[in-house]
Design an enzyme around this catalytic site. Structure first.
Site, PDB file in Angstrom:
ATOM      1  N   GLU A 259       0.812  -1.226   0.000  1.00  0.00           N
ATOM      2  CA  GLU A 259       0.000   0.000   0.000  1.00  0.00           C
ATOM      3  C   GLU A 259       0.847   1.279   0.000  1.00  0.00           C
ATOM      4  O   GLU A 259       0.628   2.173   0.810  1.00  0.00           O
ATOM      5  CB  GLU A 259      -0.973  -0.025   1.197  1.00  0.00           C
TER       6      GLU A 259
ATOM      7  N   ASN B  69       2.292  -4.888  -3.396  1.00  0.00           N
ATOM      8  CA  ASN B  69       0.897  -5.254  -3.113  1.00  0.00           C
ATOM      9  C   ASN B  69       0.089  -3.992  -2.823  1.00  0.00           C
ATOM     10  O   ASN B  69       0.559  -3.100  -2.114  1.00  0.00           O
ATOM     11  CB  ASN B  69       0.897  -6.168  -1.867  1.00  0.00           C
TER      12      ASN B  69
ATOM     13  N   HIS C  96     -10.151  -6.259  -2.420  1.00  0.00           N
ATOM     14  CA  HIS C  96     -11.233  -6.133  -1.434  1.00  0.00           C
ATOM     15  C   HIS C  96     -12.399  -5.481  -2.185  1.00  0.00           C
ATOM     16  O   HIS C  96     -12.505  -4.256  -2.259  1.00  0.00           O
ATOM     17  CB  HIS C  96     -10.787  -5.284  -0.241  1.00  0.00           C
TER      18      HIS C  96
ATOM     19  N   GLU D 198      -5.789 -10.715  -1.648  1.00  0.00           N
ATOM     20  CA  GLU D 198      -6.605 -10.568  -0.428  1.00  0.00           C
ATOM     21  C   GLU D 198      -8.090 -10.551  -0.782  1.00  0.00           C
ATOM     22  O   GLU D 198      -8.854  -9.707  -0.294  1.00  0.00           O
ATOM     23  CB  GLU D 198      -6.233  -9.281   0.326  1.00  0.00           C
TER      24      GLU D 198
ATOM     25  N   ASP E  58     -11.857 -10.564  -1.093  1.00  0.00           N
ATOM     26  CA  ASP E  58     -13.162 -10.708  -0.444  1.00  0.00           C
ATOM     27  C   ASP E  58     -14.140  -9.815  -1.192  1.00  0.00           C
ATOM     28  O   ASP E  58     -13.741  -8.856  -1.854  1.00  0.00           O
ATOM     29  CB  ASP E  58     -13.126 -10.408   1.075  1.00  0.00           C
TER      30      ASP E  58
HETATM   31  O1  G2I Z   1      -7.585  -4.224   6.227  1.00  0.00           O
HETATM   32  C1  G2I Z   1      -7.684  -5.354   5.425  1.00  0.00           C
HETATM   33  C2  G2I Z   1      -6.345  -5.738   4.801  1.00  0.00           C
HETATM   34  C3  G2I Z   1      -5.904  -4.670   3.837  1.00  0.00           C
HETATM   35  N1  G2I Z   1      -4.642  -5.029   3.206  1.00  0.00           N
HETATM   36  C4  G2I Z   1      -3.556  -5.358   4.106  1.00  0.00           C
HETATM   37  C5  G2I Z   1      -3.988  -6.410   5.107  1.00  0.00           C
HETATM   38  O2  G2I Z   1      -2.951  -6.659   6.024  1.00  0.00           O
HETATM   39  C6  G2I Z   1      -5.239  -5.973   5.843  1.00  0.00           C
HETATM   40  O3  G2I Z   1      -5.565  -7.011   6.782  1.00  0.00           O
HETATM   41  C7  G2I Z   1      -6.165  -6.606   7.959  1.00  0.00           C
HETATM   42  C8  G2I Z   1      -6.470  -7.829   8.800  1.00  0.00           C
HETATM   43  O4  G2I Z   1      -7.413  -8.622   8.104  1.00  0.00           O
HETATM   44  C9  G2I Z   1      -7.067  -7.415  10.139  1.00  0.00           C
HETATM   45  O5  G2I Z   1      -7.184  -8.552  11.003  1.00  0.00           O
HETATM   46  O6  G2I Z   1      -5.297  -5.760   8.663  1.00  0.00           O
HETATM   47  C10 G2I Z   1      -5.899  -5.240   9.828  1.00  0.00           C
HETATM   48  C11 G2I Z   1      -4.998  -4.212  10.458  1.00  0.00           C
HETATM   49  O7  G2I Z   1      -4.795  -3.148   9.598  1.00  0.00           O
HETATM   50  C12 G2I Z   1      -6.190  -6.367  10.807  1.00  0.00           C
HETATM   51  O8  G2I Z   1      -6.884  -5.884  11.921  1.00  0.00           O
HETATM   52  C13 G2I Z   1      -6.214  -5.888  13.106  1.00  0.00           C
HETATM   53  C14 G2I Z   1      -7.065  -5.132  14.104  1.00  0.00           C
HETATM   54  O9  G2I Z   1      -7.258  -3.813  13.613  1.00  0.00           O
HETATM   55  C15 G2I Z   1      -6.366  -5.064  15.410  1.00  0.00           C
HETATM   56  O10 G2I Z   1      -7.182  -4.436  16.357  1.00  0.00           O
HETATM   57  C16 G2I Z   1      -5.985  -6.471  15.858  1.00  0.00           C
HETATM   58  O11 G2I Z   1      -5.210  -6.409  17.029  1.00  0.00           O
HETATM   59  O12 G2I Z   1      -5.974  -7.193  13.595  1.00  0.00           O
HETATM   60  C17 G2I Z   1      -5.192  -7.179  14.760  1.00  0.00           C
HETATM   61  C18 G2I Z   1      -4.796  -8.583  15.135  1.00  0.00           C
HETATM   62  O13 G2I Z   1      -5.930  -9.382  15.310  1.00  0.00           O
END
Ligand code: G2I
Length: 466
Positions: free
Chosen positions: A162, A204, A239, A267, A269
């Site tokens: 990003e 990415n 996404h 990624e 969805d």
């Molecule tokens: O935001 C969706 C994706 C966009 N592209 C990059 C990916 O890395 C990103 O993934 C998401 C995860 O699916 C989430 O699970 O990235 C988020 C963070 O930017 C992730 O969320 C975080 C929560 O915000 C936190 O509160 C939590 O502690 O997940 C963390 C671990 O569970």
């Protein structure tokens, strides 16, 4: 690189029985019926079908593990390989979660697409507080340490994530850009290339699925990196919003392929306004099918990773309130129409589990508890069995015994432990499934091999409270 993946897959011809040492569980994948799973269909196309996994769910949920192992040939850590998880404070690396995911993938013959080294999000404040040489050194050290640790085990990396602004014309304004200038991207790729020359390196980003200002900017960055021999692929996060697969997505991916790059849906969805209904789910299935077809049509599309297993596992509802249901599986692990459409697009067909012949053993013996075995899916030289223990009184532990009449032998088992691999089997509960209230049931499972190729039998089981 593809070579790595192919070499690993080549070891997996036929029926493969695998054990996840780190997580203490055995799983099996039946390649004989390959075309009835996403994994089988993807293997046949020599593409990845990946899933973003949660360490906690892999650790704690046997059905999650089983589905991840059966349906996917590639894993990405949804969070466990990010900087905040792997180096929360300067020089203190924590790899417990990432290791467990890589071990799981290896034990189950799956490749790993690593995510991610350099991102403006989920990077600890100690990094964000650095500047100049200190920031550059932290980045180089981080990439070196993580890439070296997984050299030969992680097949490809999202090196930078990003880095382009949402409006598209410029690089994203971040502590990376502000602290190091735009050369940080090249430095990150140079470091990753030197640290693991065998890994495929990806850039990415999101909202670059169609041809637009943002994907144009990624294209020009990619061109520059290709000219330096530093880039192998572009990750299109995808996404997506229901009904909005860009009409020019395939053409857009093709222009990156024309640079000599791989492309990957990293990624995927497809979210909808909740509640889901039949019309929306059908639209979603059609959208997924389009994306699957695009990747299938492009020989240099290395694969698709869906960003989570079940709808309830998804990040979407937390970030877009009122939106969700974006994935391939329902929360009870049943398959959505979108699953079927992806499978069909990649040449597979769904078998209806209710029509699979299930053979159940004769009436059980025992008073405090009774147990039965059933053959869930037989193949030429083996079968997967489910075992059910029914409590006729409150149980705090149980033992089941039986003797195989023929050449059947257990090769791996889950939710049961004991003397399992001989003709005479004695198994007891594991930690979580020993306490069963009167009238309730609990389950265990295992795979067998049978040397003589005969029909898998279902012996009578004796159950005893312990
Ligand atoms: O935001 C969706 C994706 C966009 N592209 C990059 C990916 O890395 C990103 O993934 C998401 C995860 O699916 C989430 O699970 O990235 C988020 C963070 O930017 C992730 O969320 C975080 C929560 O915000 C936190 O509160 C939590 O502690 O997940 C963390 C671990 O569970």
């Amino acid at each position: 690189m593809l070579l790595t993946r192919n070499r690993r897959r080549a070891l997996l011809a036929g029926v493969v029985t695998v054990a996840t040492a780190a997580l203490g569980i055995g799983l099996s994948t039946q390649f004989a019926s390959a075309q009835t799973t996403l994994r089988g269909a993807a293997d046949a196309l020599n593409k990845d079908i990946g899933v973003a996994v949660s360490y906690n769910l892999l650790q704690n949920n046997a059905q999650y593990r089983n589905t991840v192992a059966t349906e996917f040939n590639s894993l990405t850590a949804e969070n466990a390989m990010k900087w905040d998880a792997t180096e929360p404070s300067d020089g203190n690396y924590t790899f417990t979660q990432a290791d467990a995911i890589v071990d799981f993938a290896e034990d189950n013959g799956q490749s790993v697409h690593g995510h991610t080294f350099v991102w403006h999000s989920q990077t600890p404040s100690w990094v964000q507080g650095l500047s100049g040489t200190a920031l550059q050194n932290a980045m180089v050290d981080h990439i070196n340490t993580v890439a070296n640790r997984y050299e030969g085990r992680v097949d490809s990396w999202d090196v930078v994530n990003e880095v382009v602004s949402d409006s598209g014309g410029a690089l994203r304004s971040s502590f990376w850009l502000n602290g190091l200038g735009e050369g940080y991207i090249t430095t990150a790729f140079q470091t990753a290339r030197a640290a693991d020359p065998s890994a495929d390196l990806y850039i990415n980003d999101y909202s670059i699925e169609g041809d637009n200002a943002k994907s144009d900017r990624v294209y020009s960055i990619a061109q520059g990196l290709v000219n330096q021999g530093l880039l192998d692929g572009v990750g299109f996060q995808s996404h997506l919003i229901l009904g909005q697969v860009p009409s020019d997505m395939e053409a857009n991916l093709q222009r990156f392929v024309n640079l000599g790059l791989k492309v990957r849906i990293t990624e995927l969805d497809i979210r909808m306004t909740l509640p889901a209904d039949a019309t929306k789910l059908a639209q979603q299935a059609s959208d997924y099918q389009r994306v699957a077809n695009i990747c299938k049509n492009l020989a240099d599309c290395s694969g698709i990773t869906v960003w989570g297993l079940r709808d309830g596992d998804s990040w979407v509802p937390g970030v877009f309130p009122g939106q969700g249901a974006p994935l391939l599986f329902n929360d009870d692990f049943s398959k959505k129409s979108a699953y079927t459409s992806v499978l069909n697009a990649w040449g597979g067909t769904v078998t209806n589990p209710t029509t699979t012949p299930i053979t159940t053993s004769p009436p059980p013996t025992g008073s405090g508890c009774t147990a039965t075995l059933s053959v869930q899916s037989p193949w030429n030289t083996g079968a997967t069995y489910a075992g059910t223990v029914r409590a006729n009184q409150n149980l705090t532990g149980w033992r089941v015994t039986w003797t195989w009449p023929g050449s059947e032998r257990i090769s791996n088992a889950w939710s049961i432990q004991g003397t399992l691999t001989g003709a005479a089997v004695t198994g007891t509960n594991v930690g979580y499934n020993g306490t069963v209230a009167a009238g309730q049931t609990t389950t265990f499972g295992f795979n067998i091999t049978k040397a003589d190729g005969s029909t898998a039998s279902v012996p009578t089981v004796t159950c005893t409270p312990i």
